[in-house]
Design a protein around this motif. Structure first.
Motif, mmCIF file in Angstrom:
data_model
loop_
_atom_site.group_PDB
_atom_site.id
_atom_site.type_symbol
_atom_site.label_atom_id
_atom_site.label_comp_id
_atom_site.label_asym_id
_atom_site.label_seq_id
_atom_site.Cartn_x
_atom_site.Cartn_y
_atom_site.Cartn_z
ATOM 1 N N THR A 3 0.830 -1.204 0.000
ATOM 2 C CA THR A 3 0.000 0.000 0.000
ATOM 3 C C THR A 3 0.864 1.252 0.000
ATOM 4 O O THR A 3 0.648 2.183 -0.782
ATOM 5 C CB THR A 3 -0.892 0.029 1.257
ATOM 6 N N VAL A 14 -1.593 -10.339 -4.920
ATOM 7 C CA VAL A 14 -2.642 -9.538 -4.277
ATOM 8 C C VAL A 14 -3.728 -10.466 -3.734
ATOM 9 O O VAL A 14 -3.750 -11.654 -4.026
ATOM 10 C CB VAL A 14 -3.303 -8.570 -5.281
ATOM 11 N N PRO A 48 -7.279 -10.377 -4.497
ATOM 12 C CA PRO A 48 -8.013 -9.570 -5.471
ATOM 13 C C PRO A 48 -9.481 -9.355 -5.136
ATOM 14 O O PRO A 48 -10.125 -8.526 -5.772
ATOM 15 C CB PRO A 48 -7.871 -10.372 -6.766
ATOM 16 N N PHE A 61 -8.325 -3.830 -2.581
ATOM 17 C CA PHE A 61 -7.735 -4.013 -3.911
ATOM 18 C C PHE A 61 -8.537 -3.248 -4.961
ATOM 19 O O PHE A 61 -7.985 -2.720 -5.925
ATOM 20 C CB PHE A 61 -7.683 -5.503 -4.263
ATOM 21 N N GLN A 89 -7.334 0.124 -5.236
ATOM 22 C CA GLN A 89 -6.093 0.189 -6.003
ATOM 23 C C GLN A 89 -6.372 0.142 -7.502
ATOM 24 O O GLN A 89 -5.687 0.800 -8.293
ATOM 25 C CB GLN A 89 -5.163 -0.966 -5.603
ATOM 26 N N CYS A 90 -7.377 -0.639 -7.907
ATOM 27 C CA CYS A 90 -7.742 -0.701 -9.329
ATOM 28 C C CYS A 90 -8.344 0.635 -9.767
ATOM 29 O O CYS A 90 -8.013 1.155 -10.829
ATOM 30 C CB CYS A 90 -8.743 -1.816 -9.584
ATOM 31 N N VAL A 125 -3.054 -0.689 -11.049
ATOM 32 C CA VAL A 125 -2.956 -2.083 -11.437
ATOM 33 C C VAL A 125 -3.302 -2.248 -12.918
ATOM 34 O O VAL A 125 -4.235 -1.628 -13.425
ATOM 35 C CB VAL A 125 -3.922 -2.941 -10.584
ATOM 36 N N SER A 176 -0.751 -9.672 -10.048
ATOM 37 C CA SER A 176 -1.075 -8.482 -10.831
ATOM 38 C C SER A 176 0.211 -7.783 -11.257
ATOM 39 O O SER A 176 1.285 -8.088 -10.756
ATOM 40 C CB SER A 176 -1.899 -7.503 -9.995
#
Lengths: 293, 417
Positions: free
Chosen positions: B83, B97, B99, B104, B107-108, B113, B313
């Motif tokens: 992170t 990850v 997912p 997550f 993050q996407c 990613v 990823s």
């Protein structure tokens, strides 16, 4: 000519301070300033963008029940830690400073816990609380000892405190021993001739000379009490049910687990002011009591 | 002279401060004629248990692509490190990850990613799992293995006491009564570690809250109260009933201690995830270990929650992108996936790849039959799991269902507002 020479000299001295000054600015002053800025945003520790929200985070922390609990925990813990460490290490230092057999051996035994790494200490005490103490408690029929003292919110704080004391008294003891040895022996001699009791000698000579060290020990233990984090992670991780959550733990969880990064910075700034205030008061009070040369 | 020396010493000390700050430029992808790729990628790997496993896989990868150097990097507290690295822009080329976790998805959304929907080899993924992982019509991670939670049991002890594998919750209770009557501990509960307590609560949430998955959103809006939820009431009662058959002072037992108690044969059952098997193996139990799904009220309601255990990823901005893609599609090959689950024991996320560990037979069967539910915490607001585990642990401390729903109500309202 002479004038120029002095300047040249001074310049070199100033230059010598530059490395430390740069390091201090980069790693301390600069982060503090950016920290104050981030505490007024809504950054979650991950997003690429964030908004300025003013003092909202500071208002939020006062509505947060777990923050209040953490403050209570920290105050209670710090008081017990400061009293415990200073009383025990002063008593130990006085004992280890008398003429007893195997003095050096005892000194190394009492210093031994300080060289263990925290992971080891955590493992050792977790097993003691899990197996040894309940076994003893059961045999002797002591109610609160018959189970793991870390398993109840009421007793877990003492479990952490005992571990902290066990490891924490070592260094203050060494400092006290050093300070005791620096007290001139003729003062005691004179006091004995004047008919002072040993308590009076302790009160008027020993304590007076120990005040600078007492000052340092007080401040160091107070700081470690207010910032307590590592022992909790090693023993309870804030449990059971958040009963041993200190401000350090709360800040860490908020920043890296709960995605409330800016709020956790606001919490840390709040704590910074508390510690600063306590330190100033403490210095003012103890400076008055010190022996003047 | 002395002053001149001191002056230059000071200058020198100052200048050396900055020596470490310069950065060497990495050689990026060099495409030589043909399909030969060359370069170095960092593989940030979060699972401690899988380091050896991936070392072997990387060695195999290098047989085919000798010019791509894959550096595996596994650090303590890896999730938090990842992170931090993302938020400072220092993203690893390839990383493992979790997912399905809601963190997550953040993050996407923040475009850290890479979208690998069109990557070579994604068709090998089990279609059900692929559907689960698809987020906003895109695929961001290649799943390799799955995990699930169930009850580990001591096969030998079950045989000696003549106990069948419980298929319903009532059977589980009567089995525990039987074990207790025989003077053994029916179930060992690691309640000192709040993360695993929270997980148990999370899975029971999935079992009993089927129709109320969005409860927290509604509570946050003030439309509902947790006190009205029948599923939550049931969850709390089951949690507490299990404690009646657990060891004395369950809050004093940690995860590692619970594993050693179970592996030494002192307790008959252990409610835990498949990830505990490698550690149980290490303790070398003298009996055969099995696992069965946590039983529901009826046989049909015995479902298990499926989560993705290991997935890979890549960073989004395209640096070393070709190399990362090559490595990830290599991992998607069935024979490599087979290699992974053979060592790890967990069910595979790749089509037609089967783990041959017989401990998890019953779980594999449930997965094959589709008796599964999604993990509730994956759909909670990012970061809520931390609050949840505290509240659930407090339920075990206070043993009071009403206090539990009341506390949860407050926490949810505070977090979801």
């Amino acid at each position: 000519m002479k004038h120029k020479k002095i300047n040249y000299n001074e310049l070199a001295f100033y230059l010598f301070t530059i490395p430390a000054l740069i390091l201090y600015t980069c790693f301390f002053i600069f982060p503090v300033i950016t920290g104050i800025y981030y505490s007024m945003t809504d950054w979650n520790g991950m997003n690429r963008t964030y908004n300025f929200v003013g003092l909202k985070n500071f208002i939020n922390i006062f509505h947060d029940m777990s923050f209040k609990n953490a403050i209570n925990f920290n105050i209670k813990y710090s008081i017990m830690l400061v009293l415990g460490i200073n009383a025990i290490s002063l008593a130990l230092a006085m004992l280890l400073n008398t003429k007893i057999k195997c003095k050096t051996l005892f000194r190394s035994i009492y210093f031994f816990p300080a060289v263990l790494s925290l992971i080891t200490v955590g493992l050792i005490w977790n097993e003691i609380y899990y197996q040894v103490l309940p076994f003893i408690g059961n045999k002797l029929g002591i109610g609160f000892l018959s189970k793991n003292i870390l398993s109840s919110g009421k007793t877990a704080i003492y479990g952490i405190l005992i571990t902290n004391l066990w490891q924490g008294v070592a260094v203050p003891t060494i400092l006290f021993i050093a300070a005791l040895q620096s007290i001139p022996a003729d003062l005691y001699e004179a006091a004995t001739l004047d008919g002072a009791s040993s308590f009076q000698q302790f009160r008027y000579i020993t304590i007076r000379f120990l005040i600078p060290i007492l000052n340092i020990n007080f401040l160091l233990t107070l700081k470690s009490g207010l910032m307590i984090f590592d022992y909790i992670v090693a023993l309870t991780d804030g449990g059971p049910g958040g009963a041993t959550e200190s401000i350090g733990i709360l800040m860490y969880n908020h920043a890296f687990g709960d995605m409330k990064f800016s709020q956790s910075i606001a919490e840390s700034i709040f704590i910074f002011f508390i510690i600063a205030a306590v330190s100033i008061i403490q210095f003012k009070v103890q400076n008055k009591m010190e022996v003047s040369d | 002279m002395k002053k001149v020396i001191s002056f230059f010493t000071a200058m020198f000390m100052t200048s050396t401060l900055f020596l470490g700050c310069g950065s060497a430029k990495d050689t990026d992808v060099k495409k030589t004629d043909g399909k030969k790729l060359e370069g170095k990628i960092e593989f940030f790997q979060q699972k401690k248990e899988a380091v050896k496993n991936f070392d072997a896989i990387i060695a195999k990868f290098n047989e085919e692509y000798p010019n791509i150097k894959v550096e595996q990097n596994c650090v303590p507290d890896a999730g938090k490190v990842l992170t931090t690295r993302m938020s400072t822009g220092d993203i690893p080329d390839v990383f493992t990850v979790y997912p399905l976790a809601s963190e997550f998805k953040v993050q996407c959304d923040q475009k850290f990613v890479m979208d690998i929907s069109n990557l070579n080899g994604v068709d090998n993924i089990n279609p059900e799992i692929k559907k689960m992982l698809t987020y906003k019509d895109k695929l961001y991670a290649l799943p390799i293995s799955l995990n699930t939670m169930g009850i580990f049991y001591n096969k030998q002890m079950f045989k000696e006491l003549n106990i069948e594998i419980p298929k319903t919750y009532d059977e589980l209770i009567s089995a525990m009564k039987k074990i207790k009557a025989a003077g053994k501990t029916p179930i060992i509960l690691p309640d000192k570690d709040s993360w695993t307590v929270g997980q148990c609560g999370d899975r029971l949430f999935g079992m009993y809250m089927n129709e109320e998955m969005d409860l927290f959103d509604k509570v946050g809006k003030g439309e509902k109260s947790t006190a009205d939820s029948k599923g939550l009431d049931k969850l709390a009662k089951v949690m507490l009933e299990l404690r009646e058959y657990g060891q004395a002072d369950s809050l004093g037992t940690g995860y590692d201690q619970a594993i050693s108690v179970f592996a030494s044969g002192k307790a008959a059952m252990f409610y835990q995830g498949t990830w505990a098997l490698p550690i149980i193996d290490k303790a070398k139990p003298s009996f055969e270990v099995g696992m069965f799904p946590f039983p529901g009220d009826t046989d049909k309601e015995s479902k298990i929650g499926i989560n993705v255990d290991c997935a890979v990823s890549a960073r989004a901005d395209g640096k070393n992108g070709e190399l990362a893609k090559t490595f990830i599609s290599f991992l998607a090959r069935p024979e490599i996936a087979q290699m992974y689950v053979k060592a790890d024991g967990s069910p595979s996320a790749i089509k037609d790849v089967k783990s041959d560990r017989k401990e998890f037979e019953a779980m594999q069967k449930s997965i094959a039959e589709g008796n599964t539910y999604p993990i509730p915490s994956n759909n909670w607001k990012p970061g809520f799991s931390g609050e949840w585990k505290k509240v659930v642990q407090n339920l075990i401390v206070k043993k009071d269902v009403k206090a539990f729903t009341k506390e949860l109500d407050q926490v949810v309202k505070n977090f979801y507002k």
